[in-house]
Design a protein around this motif. Sequence first.
Motif, mmCIF file in Angstrom:
data_model
loop_
_atom_site.group_PDB
_atom_site.id
_atom_site.type_symbol
_atom_site.label_atom_id
_atom_site.label_comp_id
_atom_site.label_asym_id
_atom_site.label_seq_id
_atom_site.Cartn_x
_atom_site.Cartn_y
_atom_site.Cartn_z
ATOM 1 N N ALA A 358 0.837 -1.212 0.000
ATOM 2 C CA ALA A 358 0.000 0.000 0.000
ATOM 3 C C ALA A 358 0.864 1.251 0.000
ATOM 4 C CB ALA A 358 -0.914 -0.016 1.230
ATOM 5 N N TYR A 359 1.959 1.204 0.746
ATOM 6 C CA TYR A 359 2.810 2.404 0.781
ATOM 7 C C TYR A 359 3.456 2.663 -0.578
ATOM 8 C CZ TYR A 359 6.300 5.815 1.284
ATOM 9 O OH TYR A 359 7.022 6.954 1.048
ATOM 10 N N GLU A 360 3.982 1.636 -1.222
ATOM 11 C CA GLU A 360 4.655 1.842 -2.512
ATOM 12 C C GLU A 360 3.700 2.464 -3.522
ATOM 13 O OE1 GLU A 360 7.719 1.705 -3.035
ATOM 14 O OE2 GLU A 360 8.501 0.494 -1.380
ATOM 15 N N GLU A 361 2.432 2.056 -3.486
ATOM 16 C CA GLU A 361 1.452 2.655 -4.397
ATOM 17 C C GLU A 361 1.243 4.129 -4.061
ATOM 18 O OE1 GLU A 361 -1.137 3.468 -7.314
ATOM 19 O OE2 GLU A 361 0.130 1.676 -7.112
ATOM 20 N N ALA A 362 1.136 4.455 -2.764
ATOM 21 C CA ALA A 362 0.974 5.858 -2.359
ATOM 22 C C ALA A 362 2.193 6.680 -2.748
ATOM 23 C CB ALA A 362 0.739 5.931 -0.847
ATOM 24 N N TRP A 363 3.376 6.101 -2.600
ATOM 25 C CA TRP A 363 4.597 6.831 -2.957
ATOM 26 C C TRP A 363 4.675 7.072 -4.454
ATOM 27 C CZ3 TRP A 363 7.833 10.299 -2.371
ATOM 28 C CH2 TRP A 363 9.052 10.342 -3.059
ATOM 29 N N ARG A 364 4.320 6.083 -5.264
ATOM 30 C CA ARG A 364 4.359 6.278 -6.716
ATOM 31 C C ARG A 364 3.417 7.408 -7.133
ATOM 32 N NH1 ARG A 364 5.224 0.578 -6.772
ATOM 33 N NH2 ARG A 364 2.980 0.165 -6.704
ATOM 34 N N ARG A 365 2.243 7.477 -6.498
ATOM 35 C CA ARG A 365 1.313 8.554 -6.843
ATOM 36 C C ARG A 365 1.897 9.918 -6.486
ATOM 37 N NH1 ARG A 365 -2.573 5.381 -4.173
ATOM 38 N NH2 ARG A 365 -2.713 6.961 -2.527
ATOM 39 N N TYR A 366 2.459 10.022 -5.295
ATOM 40 C CA TYR A 366 2.992 11.314 -4.852
ATOM 41 C C TYR A 366 4.196 11.718 -5.700
ATOM 42 C CZ TYR A 366 4.551 14.991 -1.648
ATOM 43 O OH TYR A 366 4.919 16.196 -1.100
ATOM 44 N N ARG A 367 5.065 10.764 -5.981
ATOM 45 C CA ARG A 367 6.245 11.068 -6.800
ATOM 46 C C ARG A 367 5.846 11.521 -8.196
ATOM 47 N NH1 ARG A 367 10.588 6.337 -7.754
ATOM 48 N NH2 ARG A 367 8.964 5.696 -9.225
ATOM 49 N N GLY A 368 4.750 10.986 -8.701
ATOM 50 C CA GLY A 368 4.286 11.381 -10.019
ATOM 51 C C GLY A 368 3.717 12.786 -10.049
ATOM 52 N N VAL A 369 3.111 13.223 -8.945
ATOM 53 C CA VAL A 369 2.563 14.575 -8.872
ATOM 54 C C VAL A 369 3.669 15.619 -8.771
ATOM 55 C CG1 VAL A 369 1.174 16.134 -7.454
ATOM 56 C CG2 VAL A 369 0.392 13.798 -7.860
ATOM 57 N N GLN A 370 4.680 15.328 -7.951
ATOM 58 C CA GLN A 370 5.789 16.221 -7.652
ATOM 59 C C GLN A 370 5.320 17.483 -6.919
ATOM 60 O OE1 GLN A 370 8.559 16.796 -10.871
ATOM 61 N NE2 GLN A 370 8.871 14.615 -11.128
ATOM 62 N N ILE A 371 6.282 18.256 -6.457
ATOM 63 C CA ILE A 371 6.014 19.422 -5.617
ATOM 64 C C ILE A 371 6.186 20.673 -6.468
ATOM 65 C CG2 ILE A 371 6.678 20.691 -3.539
ATOM 66 C CD1 ILE A 371 7.941 18.009 -2.546
ATOM 67 N N ARG A 372 5.121 21.455 -6.576
ATOM 68 C CA ARG A 372 5.171 22.658 -7.401
ATOM 69 C C ARG A 372 6.211 23.645 -6.853
ATOM 70 N NH1 ARG A 372 -0.244 25.907 -7.457
ATOM 71 N NH2 ARG A 372 -1.032 23.828 -8.018
ATOM 72 N N GLY A 373 7.117 24.065 -7.725
ATOM 73 C CA GLY A 373 8.132 25.040 -7.334
ATOM 74 C C GLY A 373 9.390 24.453 -6.742
ATOM 75 N N PHE A 374 9.399 23.142 -6.492
ATOM 76 C CA PHE A 374 10.581 22.505 -5.904
ATOM 77 C C PHE A 374 11.581 22.184 -7.011
ATOM 78 C CE2 PHE A 374 12.723 18.572 -4.256
ATOM 79 C CZ PHE A 374 13.377 19.180 -3.200
ATOM 80 N N ARG A 375 12.828 22.571 -6.807
ATOM 81 C CA ARG A 375 13.847 22.360 -7.834
ATOM 82 C C ARG A 375 15.004 21.559 -7.251
ATOM 83 N NH1 ARG A 375 17.772 26.522 -7.075
ATOM 84 N NH2 ARG A 375 17.105 27.970 -5.430
#
Length: 407
Positions: A358-375
């Motif tokens: 369950a965590y790996e699926e949640a992480w893949r989703r978050y990594r795909g969205v990325q953080i706006r403005g983060f470089r």
Amino acid sequence: MAEVPVIQILDKKNYFTQALIPLPNALPLPPLKESSIQIRTEAFCLTSNNFSYCKIGDLLGWWDVHPIPPSTPAPHNDTSIYGRINCWGYAKVLDSTFAGAPQGSYVFGYLPIGTLPQNLRVEAGNVPGQVIVTDEFRRKQLPIYNRYVVSPASLSQEIEARSDAVSYDALVRVMHLTAYLMTRYMFPADPSRSVSLEPAIADLAGATVVNLAPGSKVGLAFAHLLRERAGPAKPRHILGAASEHSRAYVENTGLYDAVASTSDDPAAVLARLGVPPDAKVAVYDFGGRAGAARRWAAALKAAYPRTQLTAVGSEVSEPTGSGPPPPPPAGIDVSQVNADGLLTLAMARDGERAFWEAYEEAWRRYRGVQIRGFRVTWAEGMEAVQEGWDRFARNEVRADEGLMFRV
């Protein structure tokens, strides 16, 4: 000519002071024992977490995870003064007697800063693709730091390309894991299922959540995961209280309903949001500077009696002369986040394999969205690592900047 390994060594009491030490006599390492891997750090990050490891390294044994090698020259071989600290990233498997991590593959986990290879005894974890370090000197470490994830040899191409996936794995994954544990197991949508808190404390339904250091990677992931909630379990407001240096970045992420300055009057900020005096206010300290979270919690408690405080992270602060932390504000319930403890409880409740799937699926989703403005900026070599460490010590690394290194 063979590479001369170089490691970073820190003064444990003044960990802003570092030295790069070449070790021409450290190789070859002893032959691998059965069920062992020889790894060399290749791609990793520096974050404020590295300085947290230093700050409480004696308390939690973090100076002992990667011992100073026997060939280290004086005076840096004096372990009463000097030590090595740790980073998150990828290491290449140079040699292996363990089928689950063959030569040429990579492991992700808690690594030493430097180019000196190390031999580790390992065993297969209960989750496919995970291995557990079993060396005697590592047994006293919290389990989360002895768990490594294996990747195929093809990861070298992603490292060469400085891919977003590699960067986010190193810079954000562990922070996201902490936020995931907080929102799923400490402050879950159903507060009766909290593994560590009484339901009255764990319940965030209709609450106003206030994040200090809201631009931290854990703080952003926590806000993101709370925003995913639907229906009555969702907080009423998610507010960021940021320094002036990071306020614009935090606003740009779009993860907060409002962003205030830490210099603002906390009660006035909530009043402008229309928060009634009988509302629940949950303050989270992700590393707010100069005790900002405790000041905010104390001020809010006076106007909002149902205020509570949760301590999550700490700021990058001067190693010497800071003194003990201030006491918690009077009359406020204070909870402490222990990611390893939460992980242990989560796996015990849901099963180790089910949790990680369950965590790996949640992480893949978050990594795909990325953080706006983060470089993310990449640099090569141990000299670049040294400069990155110094930049953190000089307070030059902004919340919107991630430092990645290949060595």
